[in-house]
Scaffold this active site. Structure first.
Site, short mmCIF file in Angstrom:
data_model
loop_
_atom_site.label_atom_id
_atom_site.label_comp_id
_atom_site.label_asym_id
_atom_site.label_seq_id
_atom_site.Cartn_x
_atom_site.Cartn_y
_atom_site.Cartn_z
N SER A 1 0.80 -1.22 0.00
CA SER A 1 0.00 0.00 0.00
C SER A 1 0.84 1.28 0.00
O SER A 1 0.32 2.35 -0.31
CB SER A 1 -0.95 0.02 1.20
OG SER A 1 -0.23 0.18 2.40
N LYS B 1 1.00 4.77 6.89
CA LYS B 1 0.50 5.62 5.80
C LYS B 1 1.21 6.97 5.88
O LYS B 1 1.97 7.25 6.79
CB LYS B 1 -1.01 5.84 5.90
CG LYS B 1 -1.87 4.57 5.96
CD LYS B 1 -1.84 3.77 4.68
CE LYS B 1 -2.66 2.48 4.82
NZ LYS B 1 -2.51 1.60 3.64
#
Length: 277
Positions: A59, A120
């Site tokens: 991701s 993230k």
């Protein structure tokens, strides 16, 4: 004149009593003490300074690859209860708090399940509005500039996918690479989100293959308290071609070019607002 003969230093040294050798039980006791000290030091470093994490998913490509191992700086934002094992520390909010910056790559406890760690990049600060329209990121209703780098062939779970790579420049001047399969995927058009006080909005750099703050019922806004620390640098990286038992393959599995690679944000002069085309 004295009749006493001076002592021979060599003979005196030889005559000094020697410590008896340690017994087996004493050697074992010393080993246990040394091991305990090492464990305590490792726990202190892990809790207060740097905690190791590995990257299990794609991701955050191209910034982070599957098989990367990195250190996360605990003091970067101060300490919350989630800075400590199992979240057991009796801390409300954060102590010695420091404010995260836009563009920081953070490890945080998933708001919907704090037993799970996510990694993230912060794109939205408290009070910001964040929206994605036709694949373009908007912050406070201004489109975030991106520059095409070209097409890349990317391994996504064993399948080769052609990705567009862009250099994206956030409003504070942080430049980082992102991957886009296209601008018409499920998370490429979102509502406008307003980031609450004490929260952050974070996205994966692999924009079409990331469960992040755009998925409100899974990640959503990230409470400041949930942030574990800031990703600092890689200390190891493997391409996964060798198992633990295949020692002879280890040298070929290591990504030497990624060892000690920094994950800290890179800043340039903040860009002028762009009109989406």
């Amino acid at each position: 004149m004295s009749d006493q003969t001076p002592a021979d230093p060599k003979n005196a040294q030889n005559a000094a009593p020697k410590s008896p050798p340690l017994s087996a039980s004493e050697e074992w006791s010393e080993f246990i003490k040394t091991a305990m000290i090492a464990v305590v030091l490792a726990l202190l470093i892990r809790t207060f300074l740097y905690e190791p994490f590995n990257i299990p998913s794609g991701s955050m490509k191209p910034t982070l690859e599957v098989g990367d191992y990195l250190f996360v700086s605990k003091p970067a934002y101060g300490y919350s209860r989630y800075s400590f094992p199992f979240g057991l520390a009796p801390i409300e909010g954060r102590v010695w708090a420091e404010t995260p910056e836009r563009g920081d790559v953070i490890v945080f406890k998933l708001p919907t399940n704090t037993r799970i760690d996510y990694i993230k990049r912060i794109v939205g600060m408290p009070g910001d509005t964040v929206q994605v329209v036709d694949g373009r990121l908007y912050i406070n209703r201004q489109v975030v500039p991106r520059e095409s780098v070209g097409l890349k062939r990317v391994d996504e779970d064993g399948s080769i996918v052609v990705m567009n790579e862009y250099l994206e420049t956030l409003p504070n001047g942080v430049v980082h690479s992102i991957y886009e399969e296209g601008d018409d995927h499920p998370l490429d058009n979102t509502p406008e989100y307003t980031v609450p006080d004490g929260h952050y909005f974070a996205m994966g750099d692999n924009r079409d293959n990331s469960q992040d703050s755009r998925v409100m019922n899974h990640v959503g806004f990230i409470p400041y308290e949930n942030i574990v620390g800031r990703a600092s640098f890689l200390f190891f990286s493997t391409n996964g071609s060798a198992s633990l038992a295949e020692v002879w393959k280890w040298p070929g599995a290591i990504r030497y070019n990624r060892l000690l690679m920094s994950v800290e944000p890179v800043k340039v002069e903040a860009p002028a607002p762009e009109t989406a085309g």
